[in-house]
Design a protein around this motif. Sequence first.
Motif, short mmCIF file in Angstrom:
data_model
loop_
_atom_site.label_atom_id
_atom_site.label_comp_id
_atom_site.label_asym_id
_atom_site.label_seq_id
_atom_site.Cartn_x
_atom_site.Cartn_y
_atom_site.Cartn_z
N THR A 757 44.66 -9.38 16.80
CA THR A 757 44.13 -8.39 15.86
C THR A 757 42.39 -8.37 16.34
N THR A 789 37.34 -4.27 8.76
CA THR A 789 38.29 -3.50 9.47
C THR A 789 39.19 -4.24 10.52
N GLU A 791 42.15 -4.05 13.58
CA GLU A 791 42.82 -3.04 14.40
C GLU A 791 43.92 -3.80 15.42
N LYS A 794 48.25 0.38 17.70
CA LYS A 794 48.05 1.78 17.17
C LYS A 794 47.60 1.55 15.41
N ARG A 796 45.50 0.44 12.15
CA ARG A 796 44.32 0.26 11.69
C ARG A 796 44.34 0.16 10.20
N THR A 798 41.52 -0.94 6.82
CA THR A 798 40.31 -1.20 6.16
C THR A 798 40.33 -1.98 4.77
#
Length: 803
Positions: A757, A789, A791, A794, A796, A798
């Motif tokens: 990540t 955040t 990621e 694909k 994501r 917050t």
Amino acid sequence: MKTLLTILLVNVCGCAATITGANRLKNSDFESQLHEGWSLQVEHGVLVSRDSRFATSGKYSLQIHNPSPSNEGYYGCNQAMVAPKAGTWARLEATMKIKDLNGRAGIDIHFLDSTGKRLPVYDASLIIEESNLSEDWTTYSVDFPTPKGTETLIIAAFLKGQGSVWIDDASLAIIKADEKAATYPTSGAMLLRKKDPTIWFDFAESKVFRDTPVPENEPTDKITLETARNEREAFQLVIRPQAEMKNCSIEFTEFVSNNATKISKNALSFSVVGYVNITEKSTYDGVIGLNPDYLAPHERFDCIEGKNNPIWIMASVSENVGGGIYSGHVILKAKGKIVARIPLEITVWDFALPQRTHLLVRSNFWFSLVRKFDNRKANQILDDYYRNLAHHRVNAFANIDIKTEIVGESLICVFADFDHKASRLLNTHEFTAITVGPFLGDASGWEYRRTWSGLDPASPRFENFLSQYCKKLENHLESKGWLNRCWLQYWDEPPLHDPGLENILEIGRIIKKSAPHLKIYMTKWPIPELYDIVDIWCIPFTRIRFRQNRVTARKKEKEIVCVYHNDPYIDTPLIDKRLYAWRYRIANIDGAYAWWNLTFWQTDPYINPHMLEEKWSGRSSYLKAGDGVLLYPNPQGSGAPVNSLRWEVFTQGLEDYEYFWLLEQRINTVRTRLESDKEFTNYASYRVKEIIAQVIEDYFDTWNRDVDYLYALRRRIANEILIVQERPLVFIKTDPPEGQATKHKKIKVYGIAEKGTKISINGEAVLVGINGSFSSEAHLIEDRCIQVTAELHKFRKTVKRFF
């Protein structure tokens, strides 16, 4: 000597209060010789003196030390003062330390009339009652009004029993609250319609008085309600006409989402908020006069000219409703004609609260008093009241006796009636637990013990028959599958220093020896003498009785720890009732006995909310407004009970508790999918406590009463429940924790995420370890928050933390 000159306090129930004037105690920090202000009461071998070894401020404290069990009196010192004016509220505060206390110690206030006779007032004291307890300095306080007829106060610092007590920094000062502030609308109240009739919105937790000012905002276009599935969520619609409005009604449309799914109009209901007259304050921040409380189930109602007429509106969203935003209208009619159509938007979060609550809450209602107001058959009445409790996520405090008969030297138990009643409670109404007899005594002590099956507990035959009974009861409950749901309560609040305490304890030992798997329930704080007897504790939820270390120790022994409190007063802020469950959770308890009674209707509660209670000692006193009364009799003379605002708001807090439970469960599920990291082993409990600490500073007496803030925080909890299991999986901690005011230029942020990540904090990338761990520092951005955040491929997500 410390003098208080109008000090602003925020540590009592989160409400700003003002202590006015000087500390009325002389030599209250004991820096001067004791004879300056205090009169000593001592006996040979008892030490009452200043002690320079221990103090919280200055050089000295008061020490009272009694090493001998033969000294059985009250020893210490006291001082007299002219009493404040009747009805004036004051706060007694002191810091105390004890060592090897086996007895009672602290400060007591005696109220004397003009003849010097002591008035029967017993709720103004700071008294520790323990068995061989040592405890470091702790500050205690109690608020009290001056009773009518009081001329003199005697403040007595004392020790009765063995051991030592130290007292320092005592104070007694007048306390006041901003009474006008208590009658204002909440910060989230919204004007909906300015023209006649004026209509406005306020939260369920707001006490809308007849003359509460109308919000001053420009009219908003709709009401927004947010709820989970399987939740009941309420608000108040306040109508203020310039002329009396007759024959009014509230109707609802269907509520339709963007994808055409619906919430039936039958899922919404309304009640008219009724008022009762309060003649005496229950606490220093209570409000005298007409207070909103009962929720009258009228189909038609009249609105009083020039006054607020609040309507309680409840949305009950079923488990089968899909998540989404549903739009509809609340329609106000008068004499059949539409007066206003108020848009209402219901946001349903896509998770459901559990059917069964995870906090064991029990309440009691006295059937004999209900029968005074309802002449239906017993089963009809009981079912209505049991349904009400179950609907509010509360268990009935039902103590069921089992029929017994002595034949020679054998005890016969007849379980048929018990089985019928127990099945009704445990199976039909799905209550978690009930209690069974024999119930033999209470706080009045061994002298006032009760007989059972015609036997005196002090008789030689008692042990044999009690042993037989317990063995048969244990076997029967096990065969029915109820062994862990039927608790034996044989004594309530046994006095710690009752001369007959050993006899009370011996009964418990007999029960445990005869039936080791029976669960014994007792209302008492944990003391060593009861450790091998009691399985379920019910402890007073006060600083002077509730000790977190003992609670933790009993829970490690797999015992259940509950609390009780008797303060559901009508004239105090409603938000306090919602926050009970928040306080329970951060105190790490399993349940609560709330309340001792829901229907203590000695008189008509609509007319007189101050009930007269007769004590076992023969004395009687009027209870504070609403104590023992959270339900009202049906005004039709029979039928389901009428709810109160306090009862409904308390239940909303129980639903909040399920939010905490859900979040913990989901965090623990994620925990198994992340790399092992000791810093996050107990993250579920840590995170829930971090959230609650943003409202509850001290679970005894300090919390935030800002209703608008509470709803904003609840919204953030719901969002976290929704996204915590979404990928990328990530846990976050901050130093300082979320919600704490900070002057630091930077906040330390650290966490753990799925391997691979990418993490950025406030838009800046940070280094992530092979195991997914990361650490950095960041400044607060807009809205005083930190934004993390994550990621991965694909995915994501917050996450924000607010300060």
